[in-house]
Write an enzyme that holds these catalytic residues in place. Structure first.
Site, PDB file in Angstrom:
ATOM      1  N   ARG A  22     -18.780   9.433  -5.816  1.00 24.38           N
ATOM      2  CA  ARG A  22     -19.440  10.398  -4.936  1.00 24.38           C
ATOM      3  C   ARG A  22     -19.005  10.201  -3.490  1.00 24.38           C
ATOM      4  O   ARG A  22     -18.770  11.165  -2.752  1.00 24.38           O
ATOM      5  CB  ARG A  22     -20.958  10.236  -5.049  1.00 24.38           C
ATOM      6  CG  ARG A  22     -21.741  11.191  -4.153  1.00 24.38           C
ATOM      7  CD  ARG A  22     -23.237  11.037  -4.384  1.00 24.38           C
ATOM      8  NE  ARG A  22     -23.985  12.017  -3.620  1.00 24.38           N
ATOM      9  CZ  ARG A  22     -24.768  11.715  -2.590  1.00 24.38           C
ATOM     10  NH1 ARG A  22     -24.899  10.466  -2.205  1.00 24.38           N
ATOM     11  NH2 ARG A  22     -25.414  12.664  -1.940  1.00 24.38           N
ATOM     12  N   HIS A  34     -17.279  13.144  -1.364  1.00 25.03           N
ATOM     13  CA  HIS A  34     -17.909  13.651  -0.148  1.00 25.03           C
ATOM     14  C   HIS A  34     -17.001  13.480   1.056  1.00 25.03           C
ATOM     15  O   HIS A  34     -17.056  14.276   1.994  1.00 25.03           O
ATOM     16  CB  HIS A  34     -19.246  12.949   0.078  1.00 25.03           C
ATOM     17  CG  HIS A  34     -20.377  13.586  -0.665  1.00 25.03           C
ATOM     18  ND1 HIS A  34     -21.640  13.713  -0.137  1.00 25.03           N
ATOM     19  CD2 HIS A  34     -20.429  14.148  -1.892  1.00 25.03           C
ATOM     20  CE1 HIS A  34     -22.426  14.320  -1.018  1.00 25.03           C
ATOM     21  NE2 HIS A  34     -21.710  14.584  -2.083  1.00 25.03           N
ATOM     22  N   ASN A  80     -25.933  13.800   3.085  1.00 23.65           N
ATOM     23  CA  ASN A  80     -25.522  12.453   2.705  1.00 23.65           C
ATOM     24  C   ASN A  80     -26.671  11.481   2.921  1.00 23.65           C
ATOM     25  O   ASN A  80     -27.300  11.010   1.991  1.00 23.65           O
ATOM     26  CB  ASN A  80     -24.305  12.021   3.536  1.00 23.65           C
ATOM     27  CG  ASN A  80     -23.057  12.789   3.175  1.00 23.65           C
ATOM     28  OD1 ASN A  80     -22.751  12.967   2.012  1.00 23.65           O
ATOM     29  ND2 ASN A  80     -22.325  13.255   4.170  1.00 23.65           N
ATOM     30  N   HIS A  84     -20.451  14.656 -13.305  1.00 23.89           N
ATOM     31  CA  HIS A  84     -21.890  14.538 -13.533  1.00 23.89           C
ATOM     32  C   HIS A  84     -22.208  14.004 -14.911  1.00 23.89           C
ATOM     33  O   HIS A  84     -23.344  14.043 -15.351  1.00 23.89           O
ATOM     34  CB  HIS A  84     -22.563  15.892 -13.321  1.00 23.89           C
ATOM     35  CG  HIS A  84     -23.031  16.087 -11.927  1.00 23.89           C
ATOM     36  ND1 HIS A  84     -23.629  17.239 -11.492  1.00 23.89           N
ATOM     37  CD2 HIS A  84     -22.989  15.260 -10.846  1.00 23.89           C
ATOM     38  CE1 HIS A  84     -23.939  17.121 -10.217  1.00 23.89           C
ATOM     39  NE2 HIS A  84     -23.556  15.932  -9.806  1.00 23.89           N
TER      40      HIS A  84
END
Length: 349
Positions: A77, A81, A111, A210
């Site tokens: 992640r 990001h 975030n 996911h």
């Protein structure tokens, strides 16, 4: 509610619902985003300057993961990001910038308190500065760490082209303005990926991240209790799965404790990257609306079915898409800098 207006939420990253700025000077959402086709990046970039860099990254990530099994989705992640805000430039790691501003990306509400894995990057960087001072960029460390996370989550090792350099800028506004909210329509999400030269199929493939990780209950409570004025629960949810989620996610969390209420994206193999994500979507067991809509919308459903049919096919496409994502808007050659501390820009010379 139109199927194509079902909300998109930040993927693993909550990752994948993210907009990239083409350049630091360009306004959000304007023009195409540069996807580096090989310019400045290549496998074995550190063969002469720091030949042990990949081993060092792998050793640290593996050691920390032994005490923190949920580290892999956190690192993936973090990488997503970083790349999807304004490019793979380690701007997400900065605590402050060249101008002294402390409203950096990591402070964005997109975030904020949910980022993890930063200390692992710090540890890797400190070790590399001892062995190869001022040689390895934080952006490359993040790419290597994400690769190791993917490996620890069960997928084959893939080669990571390196040669990225680090940004001296990081703005919370870039994340605030360019990370879609839970109400971003699917059509807009598709457009976001298209601007980054990702096809609809690649968007669906990357969404498979996911398969691991977890989401805050605040991301799913609306599906359970306030889906619409006349239908409190999202009818797309499998009833048994909805009851399971309701048992873990109360309609209201105690003040200040919302971050403590979380649920796994995949309750079957929550720590393994596999195509169970797509099998769950077919059964109405997608955790987020932005997940489940992929199996409902006629434009994305065929790709969900393809990925559900073959774990091997999804794995190959996912690793290829990861490599492609790592080339988004990179800084190379004399652009940016190589930070000696991933949390701060280098002092002016």
């Amino acid at each position: 509610m139109s199927r194509r207006l079902i909300a998109a939420t930040i993927l693993t990253f909550t990752l994948f619902t993210i907009v990239i700025l083409p350049s630091e000077a360009q306004e959000p959402g304007q023009g195409p985003v540069k996807v580096d086709g090989g310019h400045g990046l290549h496998v074995g970039f550190y063969a002469k300057t720091c030949p042990n860099v990949e081993d060092i990254v792998a050793d640290v990530v593996k050691r920390v993961q032994q005490n923190d099994p949920k580290l892999p989705p956190a690192l993936i992640r973090l990488f997503f990001h970083d790349c999807f805000v304004k490019g793979c430039d380690a701007s997400i790691l900065l605590d402050t910038t060249a101008s002294g501003g402390n409203r950096v990306e990591k402070t964005s509400t997109a975030n904020g308190e949910t980022l993890r894995g930063l200390e692992v990057i710090d540890e890797i960087k400190a070790e590399l500065e001892k062995q190869c001072p001022q040689s390895v960029s934080c952006a490359d460390i993040l790419a290597y760490a994400a690769r190791e996370a993917v490996v620890l989550a069960g997928l084959p090792r893939h080669n990571v082209p390196a040669g990225r350099r680090d940004s001296r800028t990081s703005r919370s506004d870039d994340a605030d303005e360019n990370l879609p909210t839970a109400r971003t329509p699917l059509n807009d999400l598709i457009h976001i990926f298209a601007r980054r030269n990702f096809t609809v199929e690649e968007m669906v493939v990357l969404s498979g991240a996911h398969s691991i990780g977890e989401a805050q209950c605040t991301q799913v409570t609306d599906r359970l209790y306030t889906f619409s004025p006349v239908v409190p629960r999202d009818p797309a949810l499998d009833p048994a799965f909805a009851n399971e989620l309701a048992g873990k996610c109360p309609a209201e969390q105690p003040p200040g404790q919302a971050l403590q209420f979380k649920v796994d994206f995949d309750t079957t193999t929550p720590l393994v990257l596999d195509n169970n994500y797509y099998l769950n979507l077919q059964k109405g067991r997608g955790l987020l609306q932005s997940d489940q809509v992929l199996a409902i919308d006629p434009g994305t459903r065929p790709f969900v079915d393809q990925m559900a049919a073959s774990n091997e096919a999804w794995t190959k496409r996912f690793l290829k898409a990861m490599i492609k994502m790592g080339r988004i808007n990179v800084l190379t050659k004399t652009e940016g800098e190589i930070r000696t501390n991933c949390r701060a820009v280098n002092p002016a010379q």
